[in-house]
Write a protein that holds these residues in place. Structure first.
Motif, PDB file in Angstrom:
ATOM      1  N   ARG A  62       6.946 -13.701  29.714  1.00  0.00           N
ATOM      2  CA  ARG A  62       6.786 -13.409  28.292  1.00  0.00           C
ATOM      3  C   ARG A  62       8.156 -13.363  27.638  1.00  0.00           C
ATOM      4  O   ARG A  62       9.040 -12.621  28.052  1.00  0.00           O
ATOM      5  CB  ARG A  62       6.043 -12.082  28.097  1.00  0.00           C
ATOM      6  CG  ARG A  62       5.689 -11.797  26.654  1.00  0.00           C
ATOM      7  CD  ARG A  62       4.708 -10.654  26.542  1.00  0.00           C
ATOM      8  NE  ARG A  62       3.415 -10.962  27.146  1.00  0.00           N
ATOM      9  CZ  ARG A  62       2.336 -10.190  27.036  1.00  0.00           C
ATOM     10  NH1 ARG A  62       2.388  -9.077  26.327  1.00  0.00           N
ATOM     11  NH2 ARG A  62       1.204 -10.542  27.617  1.00  0.00           N
ATOM     12  N   THR A  64      10.077 -12.788  23.960  1.00  0.00           N
ATOM     13  CA  THR A  64       9.932 -12.241  22.614  1.00  0.00           C
ATOM     14  C   THR A  64      11.299 -12.167  21.964  1.00  0.00           C
ATOM     15  O   THR A  64      12.268 -11.687  22.578  1.00  0.00           O
ATOM     16  CB  THR A  64       9.296 -10.843  22.663  1.00  0.00           C
ATOM     17  OG1 THR A  64       8.055 -10.905  23.384  1.00  0.00           O
ATOM     18  CG2 THR A  64       9.045 -10.311  21.263  1.00  0.00           C
ATOM     19  N   THR A 179       6.079 -14.036  20.118  1.00  0.00           N
ATOM     20  CA  THR A 179       5.940 -13.934  21.570  1.00  0.00           C
ATOM     21  C   THR A 179       5.439 -15.249  22.145  1.00  0.00           C
ATOM     22  O   THR A 179       4.500 -15.846  21.602  1.00  0.00           O
ATOM     23  CB  THR A 179       4.963 -12.806  21.943  1.00  0.00           C
ATOM     24  OG1 THR A 179       5.500 -11.546  21.516  1.00  0.00           O
ATOM     25  CG2 THR A 179       4.728 -12.752  23.446  1.00  0.00           C
TER      26      THR A 179
END
Length: 382
Positions: A62, A64, A179
């Protein structure tokens, strides 16, 4: 943690940082950048092969954006008979994932509130949701000597060690918190899927050759144009099943407009251009009625089917096996999408690290959404 009468699930995670120093990340002075990327991709494929245990686990990269650059996180989900066994499995999986490629540094997330904030950035689905998918190709068959009038096939990713720096640079430049979620689930193809693939490869192979509609007549009918293309795709898919395979999901989330340009850039990055077909992967916005399910995929590391986003204009619903094939990849294809943070010495930094953000900033990552009170801070559940 999520539990039912028969099983439970738990989540855990790791903070990720690139190792910029040559002495740490294995880069060498004078080594061409393309070779550095190739070596990094090779290390990541070895790591992916080690993590292939099809026991219900899933893990996700992930990315971000933020004030200090991109925050990288490696999240995981594990299954157990009950809450205690699921939590233990999640901790064990976190430990296994921590042994990553040499160009990345991993640190366990041990605070439940921080983990909950990373997993669930907001309580409600954001407006801007998009998915990057393998391309689905289809056509009505011209041949009538077959049981299915509509042909469907899936373009595989064509992996190359392409730089992800343009993607990360575009993410840094986004004006709103965005994201990128890249989720893999180890998958062991059952015998039924292998048999179905073998049948499709054989059938499309037959239709790709001249045929005789009736043994009484000597007139041949020409090969079906779509079958010529699909036969090779299904032979390639059948070959991929001989190795380790994963279910792949690539999702994007932003609070405002759908990040089309970023999704399209990721689609162009995860697969090299090919002149054999109409194009590579596709980027699709998530319809409003599927937003809760799409957000559930991201926050729970799931692979629930989103018909409007994944169907790609095929005029009839895809079957159960087609839904699996739509996101099934082998290790090289998985590696093209699952790229760990990597920095080239001398380039402007793109990732947030404790060294750049400072110790105070590095320890305030869990100040957002709160998890349930009263839990052991070392428990990976929420």
């Amino acid at each position: 943690m999520s539990a039912s009468a028969s099983e439970a699930w738990a989540w855990s995670g790791l903070r990720l940082e690139p190792r910029p120093a040559m002495s740490d990340n294995g880069a060498h002075v004078g080594l061409p950048e393309s070779q550095r990327r190739t070596e990094a991709a090779a290390l990541e494929q070895v790591w992916l092969s080690r993590q292939w245990v099809p026991d219900g686990r899933a893990f996700e990269l992930r990315y971000t954006n933020g004030a200090h650059g991109i925050t990288g996180t490696l999240l995981c989900r594990a299954r157990g008979r009950d809450g205690a066994s699921a939590s233990a499995a999640a901790l064990a999986l976190r430990g296994a994932l921590m042994d990553g490629p040499r160009h990345v540094r991993a640190e366990p997330i041990e605070d439940a509130n921080e983990l909950h904030t990373v997993l669930v950035p907001s309580a409600h689905p954001p407006v801007g949701l998009a998915e990057v998918r393998k391309r689905v190709v289809w056509a009505y068959l011209r041949r009538r000597d077959t049981d299915f009038p509509l042909g469907v096939a899936f373009e595989p990713l064509i992996p190359e060690s392409v730089s992800w720096e343009p993607v990360w640079d575009a993410l840094v430049r986004e004006s709103v918190p965005t994201t990128v979620s890249i989720c893999l689930e180890p998958y062991a193809p059952p015998h039924e899927l292998r048999s179905y693939l073998a049948y499709l490869a054989q059938e499309y192979g037959r239709l790709s050759q001249p045929g005789r509609p009736n043994p009484v007549f000597t007139q041949y009918i020409p090969p079906d144009p779509f079958a010529v293309r699909a036969a090779g795709l299904y032979q390639e898919a059948l070959s991929a099943l001989s190795g380790r395979t994963y279910r792949l999901r690539i999702s994007l989330a932003a609070p405002d407009a759908v990040p089309h340009h970023l999704a399209e850039l990721i689609a162009a990055t995860v697969s090299a251009p090919s002149g054999a077909g109409p194009g590579g992967p596709v980027a699709r916005a998530v319809a409003a009625h599927e937003a809760p399910a799409a957000w559930g995929n991201i926050t729970g590391l799931q692979h629930c089917w989103l018909a409007a986003a994944y169907q790609q204009d095929v005029p009839q619903p895809l079957g159960a096996w087609e839904r699996v094939l739509a996101d099934l990849v082998d290790v090289p294809q998985a590696s093209a999408a699952f790229r760990f943070p990597y920095e080239i010495p001398g380039r402007p930094p793109l990732f947030a690290t404790s060294r750049r953000a400072g110790p105070a900033a590095a320890r305030t990552r869990g100040d957002g959404a709160r998890g349930p009170e009263g839990r052991d801070p070392h428990t990976p559940t929420f």
